[in-house]
Enzyme design. Sequence first.
Site, PDB file in Angstrom:
ATOM      1  N   TRP A   1      51.320  41.377  31.232  1.00  0.00           N
ATOM      2  CA  TRP A   1      50.482  40.454  32.010  1.00  0.00           C
ATOM      3  C   TRP A   1      49.851  39.415  31.097  1.00  0.00           C
ATOM      4  CZ3 TRP A   1      52.199  40.464  36.521  1.00  0.00           C
ATOM      5  CH2 TRP A   1      52.488  41.644  37.213  1.00  0.00           C
TER       6      TRP A   1
ATOM      7  N   ASP B   1      41.349  38.824  32.353  1.00  0.00           N
ATOM      8  CA  ASP B   1      42.015  39.354  33.547  1.00  0.00           C
ATOM      9  C   ASP B   1      41.577  40.809  33.663  1.00  0.00           C
ATOM     10  OD1 ASP B   1      43.746  40.473  35.385  1.00  0.00           O
ATOM     11  OD2 ASP B   1      45.587  39.772  34.423  1.00  0.00           O
TER      12      ASP B   1
ATOM     13  N   LYS C   1      44.538  46.421  42.981  1.00  0.00           N
ATOM     14  CA  LYS C   1      44.598  47.605  42.136  1.00  0.00           C
ATOM     15  C   LYS C   1      43.393  48.505  42.411  1.00  0.00           C
ATOM     16  CE  LYS C   1      48.156  45.677  40.238  1.00  0.00           C
ATOM     17  NZ  LYS C   1      48.203  44.701  39.180  1.00  0.00           N
TER      18      LYS C   1
HETATM   19  C1  LIG Z   1      48.997  43.529  38.832  1.00  0.00           C
HETATM   20  C2  LIG Z   1      48.440  42.683  37.773  1.00  0.00           C
HETATM   21  C3  LIG Z   1      48.661  41.295  37.755  1.00  0.00           C
HETATM   22  C4  LIG Z   1      49.486  40.578  38.792  1.00  0.00           C
HETATM   23  O1  LIG Z   1      48.777  40.521  39.977  1.00  0.00           O
HETATM   24  P1  LIG Z   1      49.306  39.690  41.237  1.00  0.00           P
HETATM   25  O2  LIG Z   1      48.096  39.677  42.116  1.00  0.00           O
HETATM   26  O3  LIG Z   1      50.453  40.440  41.804  1.00  0.00           O
HETATM   27  O4  LIG Z   1      49.688  38.335  40.774  1.00  0.00           O
HETATM   28  C5  LIG Z   1      48.071  40.566  36.742  1.00  0.00           C
HETATM   29  N1  LIG Z   1      47.330  41.151  35.801  1.00  0.00           N
HETATM   30  C6  LIG Z   1      47.111  42.479  35.783  1.00  0.00           C
HETATM   31  C7  LIG Z   1      46.276  43.078  34.708  1.00  0.00           C
HETATM   32  C8  LIG Z   1      47.658  43.286  36.762  1.00  0.00           C
HETATM   33  O5  LIG Z   1      47.457  44.599  36.742  1.00  0.00           O
END
Ligand SMILES: *Cc1c(COP(=O)(O)O)cnc(C)c1O
Length: 360
Positions: free
Chosen positions: A101, A171, A195
């Site tokens: 990511w 993030d 998540k």
């Molecule tokens: C799942 C995830 C993403 C991607 O998320 P989307 O909403 O599907 O774009 C980005 N960063 C992290 C840390 C993730 O776990």
Amino acid sequence: MARVYNFSAGPSMLPEAVLKQAAEEMLDYQGSGQSVMEMSHRSKVFDNIIKEAEKDLRDLLNVPDNYKVLFLQGGASQQFAAVPMNLMKNGVADYIITGQWAKKAYEEAKKYGKAVAVASSADKTFSYIPDCSDLPIDDDADYVYICHNNTIYGTTFKTLPNTKGKILVADMSSDILSQPVNVSDYGLIYFGVQKNVGPAGVVVAIIREDLIRDDLPESVPTMLKYKTQADAESLYNTPNCWGIYMCGLVFKYLKSLGGLSEMQKINEKKAGILYDFLDNSKMFRGTVRKEDRSLMNVPFVTDSEELNAKFIKEATEAGFVNLKGHRSVGGMRASIYNAMPVEGVEKLVEFMKKFEADNQ
Ligand SMILES: *Cc1c(COP(=O)(O)O)cnc(C)c1O
């Protein structure tokens, strides 16, 4: 029908109490005679929903007054572009590459300026967090970027990088609300909610007000400017009303449990049960350097591909689903977010013990 223990990395489990409340309110939300999915985003009823969701999130995270909370769409992946578009003033940003990511965010940022990978743990399949105490931070870097919890590899930052005075952007898609966060350590935090918070389709950005610019290049899409969204209080266009409502229910539920210090205790307990077992097992072992282990995502393996496959199959049949590891790591991964009950982890460990005994 019995509910399964869902160990998916995302979308993932939601608290049963929240699902039940949503079911009860599905046809008639608080006497409005309609479902939240059907109502105008400009209505008084929805205005209350989004305002309360924001207030409860601010309470949970202790968000300082000089930060805006934005409810957006496009997922975390869209923020990979929005962040450099909005924050690159000098056109330089430093990225710490601790997994896929972070790498995707870095690759995206390169389209908008000079993105520099100042540290990486790619040499050992991202199984650790690099030492970030003295990185070669660019003098004119607009920000330093991290992925706070690495969903795929199961590592997490226990100590934040020394950014040498630069703004930190994180993030936090896979660990937000799992423990208290000192929001003022960051210029911008964002997370996709699917998540650890709610249903897919909402991404939340928490941004320090002075970073919201009105001097962006014309080429930046209106919808991707934090300014647009901040000025319109997340209602520039039709938001994901139902998703925001669900997040709001989860925020209230977490508050009722005692907030994020309480969640941290529960999450440490759950992760402790699983890691203790992995550390003592002769068949299973964790794949991550101990000091960098995530509370949320726990990857593990046996020494045999065949045993891994057999384990995943039998676990699924026993009601422990989505334990297959990410294709880039293999083996297994148990994601044990806020909504996974302690009992789910205890039962999984019992199952693993029995599997180990039966397959020696
Ligand atoms: C799942 C995830 C993403 C991607 O998320 P989307 O909403 O599907 O774009 C980005 N960063 C992290 C840390 C993730 O776990």
